[in-house]
Design an enzyme around this catalytic site. Structure first.
Site, PDB file in Angstrom:
ATOM      1  N   LYS A  57      -1.051  -0.505  -4.108  1.00 45.08           N
ATOM      2  CA  LYS A  57      -2.578   0.309  -3.854  1.00 45.08           C
ATOM      3  C   LYS A  57      -2.309   1.604  -3.825  1.00 45.08           C
ATOM      4  CE  LYS A  57      -4.874  -0.043   0.413  1.00 45.08           C
ATOM      5  NZ  LYS A  57      -5.451  -0.573   1.012  1.00 45.08           N
TER       6      LYS A  57
ATOM      7  N   GLU B 297     -11.285   0.912  -2.826  1.00 38.88           N
ATOM      8  CA  GLU B 297     -11.203   0.250  -2.080  1.00 38.88           C
ATOM      9  C   GLU B 297     -11.657   1.690  -1.595  1.00 38.88           C
ATOM     10  OE1 GLU B 297      -7.939  -1.159  -0.268  1.00 38.88           O
ATOM     11  OE2 GLU B 297      -8.900  -1.142   1.761  1.00 38.88           O
TER      12      GLU B 297
ATOM     13  N   SER C  80       0.767  -1.243   0.485  1.00 34.70           N
ATOM     14  CA  SER C  80      -0.149  -0.008   0.110  1.00 34.70           C
ATOM     15  C   SER C  80       0.750   1.251  -0.114  1.00 34.70           C
ATOM     16  CB  SER C  80      -0.597   0.145   0.880  1.00 34.70           C
ATOM     17  OG  SER C  80      -2.087   1.144   1.288  1.00 34.70           O
TER      18      SER C  80
ATOM     19  N   ASP D 260      -7.645   2.992  -3.097  1.00 33.18           N
ATOM     20  CA  ASP D 260      -8.301   2.839  -1.372  1.00 33.18           C
ATOM     21  C   ASP D 260      -8.346   4.405  -1.092  1.00 33.18           C
ATOM     22  OD1 ASP D 260      -9.040   2.633   0.758  1.00 33.18           O
ATOM     23  OD2 ASP D 260      -7.447   1.556   1.852  1.00 33.18           O
TER      24      ASP D 260
ATOM     25  N   GLY E  46      -4.441  -4.626   5.522  1.00 32.65           N
ATOM     26  CA  GLY E  46      -3.211  -4.478   6.762  1.00 32.65           C
ATOM     27  C   GLY E  46      -3.419  -3.023   7.462  1.00 32.65           C
TER      28      GLY E  46
ATOM     29  N   LYS F 216      -2.881   4.890  -2.653  1.00 36.10           N
ATOM     30  CA  LYS F 216      -4.062   5.664  -1.440  1.00 36.10           C
ATOM     31  C   LYS F 216      -4.805   7.243  -1.774  1.00 36.10           C
ATOM     32  CE  LYS F 216      -4.552   3.573   2.841  1.00 36.10           C
ATOM     33  NZ  LYS F 216      -5.531   3.202   3.132  1.00 36.10           N
TER      34      LYS F 216
ATOM     35  N   ASP G  15     -13.885  -1.504   2.680  1.00 38.27           N
ATOM     36  CA  ASP G  15     -13.374  -2.441   3.941  1.00 38.27           C
ATOM     37  C   ASP G  15     -13.763  -1.427   5.318  1.00 38.27           C
ATOM     38  OD1 ASP G  15     -11.458  -1.947   5.843  1.00 38.27           O
ATOM     39  OD2 ASP G  15      -9.497  -0.727   4.934  1.00 38.27           O
TER      40      ASP G  15
ATOM     41  N   LYS H 299      -9.996  -7.214   7.660  1.00 38.48           N
ATOM     42  CA  LYS H 299      -9.342  -7.211   8.536  1.00 38.48           C
ATOM     43  C   LYS H 299      -9.754  -7.663   9.926  1.00 38.48           C
ATOM     44  CE  LYS H 299      -7.617  -2.823   6.477  1.00 38.48           C
ATOM     45  NZ  LYS H 299      -8.201  -1.432   6.658  1.00 38.48           N
TER      46      LYS H 299
END
Ligand code: SMG
Ligand code: MG
Length: 385
Positions: free
Chosen positions: A177, A230, A151, A205, A307, A179, A255, A279
């Site tokens: 991934k 996400e 990420s 995400d 994570g 952000k 998520d 998660k």
């Protein structure tokens, strides 16, 4: 089997680089660890002797709450409080405690999933250690290594982002991934896609940073062949995700919205997601995480392991979970050195083909290294039964 005491321990772990998301910047992880001590007499109920079956057994858990309630409503001080004030007394009073008993015993307390997860994990670790079983075996893992993603936080410039991604791709990570937040979405994604080509697996995400009004803008991401987007919308806006999913081509993954197998089943029925990030801390522990995996498998919904910048302790359990058959997408299960210069366990090291080995030893298969643990500890408290 009784819970005879618990050590709460707070550690402070500097990250190798600041990690910026749509809700804030992490530079040092403030983490609550929990060591559970159980009286193991009659541990497996079989009457057979085995290693550690008659003595005390201990196990570890890592709470994924952050210092501030910005990812979700939970935060570290609240976790310490709810554990000491409500959860531990309830477990101390129970005549029999094992991993499977923790969830039902704590069920009357609303929410506080991360606090429930840390005590369940520690009790499960103690139980599995004493009976020689691994988390992977217990959860139903079918692989002994798992492909890993990474990420990548919001950067100050696209150039700096490309440099970071370059480093991760050359380290072997099989999925990136990114952000995102309003103002940092289409351009960085375009730049990474152009630079690394169509074969790189990329997902984004938003950590709830958008609203349904942004649907047209988010549809611009459709051009980049992303694996998923996400949690674009707020945690409670499950219906909004269902509406968004009809307006964009990129698959929607949830998520923050998913806190249990029941909320997962509802989100799936509503069409709010076609993929779920599991998660364990967010859903009350690894046993509920497995139930979500099972619900998703039955509905043909792909899952992957999220994570929370865990140390090797939390990572060990996450890797075991990620080895279940329904985890068909790479997780945010990166190697220790992506987060910390020195981990508190033996470090998890990425293979050149981007995989981590699933721990095979009893329980979590890892324990904190006493010297490393002492060096980062900022507070401890022993809570006796
Ligand atoms: O552990 O590699 C990791 C971090 C993965 O991006 C990550 N986690 O929303 O999925 C998420 C975030 C939550 C934590 S951000 C501090
Ligand atoms: Mg997320």
């Amino acid at each position: 089997m009784k819970l005879t005491g618990v050590e709460l321990r707070r550690i402070s772990m500097p990250l190798v680089a600041p990690f910026r998301t749509s809700f804030g910047v992490e530079t040092t992880r403030d983490i609550l660890l929990l060591r559970a001590v159980l009286d193991g007499s009659g541990l497996d109920g079989s009457g057979l002797d085995g290693p550690g079956l008659d003595g005390q057994s201990e196990g570890w858990g890592e709470c994924v709450a952050m210092s501030d309630p910005l990812y979700s409503s939970e935060y570290v001080d609240a976790s310490v409080d709810v554990l000491k004030r409500f959860m531990l007394p309830k477990l101390f009073a129970a005549s029999h405690v094992d991993g499977a008993a923790v969830g039902p015993l704590l069920e009357p307390f609303k929410g506080h999933w991360m606090s429930k997860a840390v005590i369940e994990t520690a009790v499960l670790d103690a139980e599995l250690r004493a009976t020689g079983r691994s988390f992977a075996r217990e959860l139903g893992a079918t692989r002994d290594r798992v492909p890993c993603g990474v990420s990548v936080g919001i950067h100050d410039s696209v150039g700096a982002l490309l440099e970071s991604v370059e480093g991760y791709v050359s380290a072997g990570y099989v999925r990136i991934k990114l952000k995102i937040e309003p103002g940092w979405d289409v351009e960085p994604v375009r730049a990474v896609r152009e630079r690394f080509g169509d074969d790189l697996l990329i997902q984004v995400d938003a950590n709830t940073a958008y609203t349904l009004q942004d649907a047209q803008h988010l549809a611009k991401l459709d051009d980049f062949g992303l694996l998923l987007i996400e949690q674009p919308l707020p945690e409670e806006d499950v219906l909004g995700h269902a509406q968004l999913a009809k307006l964009i081509k990129t698959p929607v993954c949830l998520d923050e919205s998913i806190t249990s197998a029941r909320t997962a089943a509802a989100a799936i029925a509503l069409g709010a997601c076609s993929i779920i990030n599991i998660k364990p801390g967010r859903v009350g522990g690894y046993l509920e995480a497995r139930r979500i995996h099972d619900v998703c498998q039955a509905h043909g919904i792909a899952v992957w392991c999220g994570g929370m910048l865990e140390t090797g302790l939390g990572r060990a359990a996450n890797i075991a979970l990620a080895a279940l058959p329904g985890f068909t997408l790479p997780g945010d299960t990166s190697a220790s050195d992506r987060y910390y210069k020195t981990d508190i366990t033996e470090p998890f090291v990425l293979s050149p083909d981007g995989q981590l080995d699933v721990p095979a030893g009893p329980g979590l298969g890892v324990t904190p290294l006493p010297g490393e643990l002492a060096a980062v500890t900022t507070w401890t408290e022993w809570v006796p039964a």
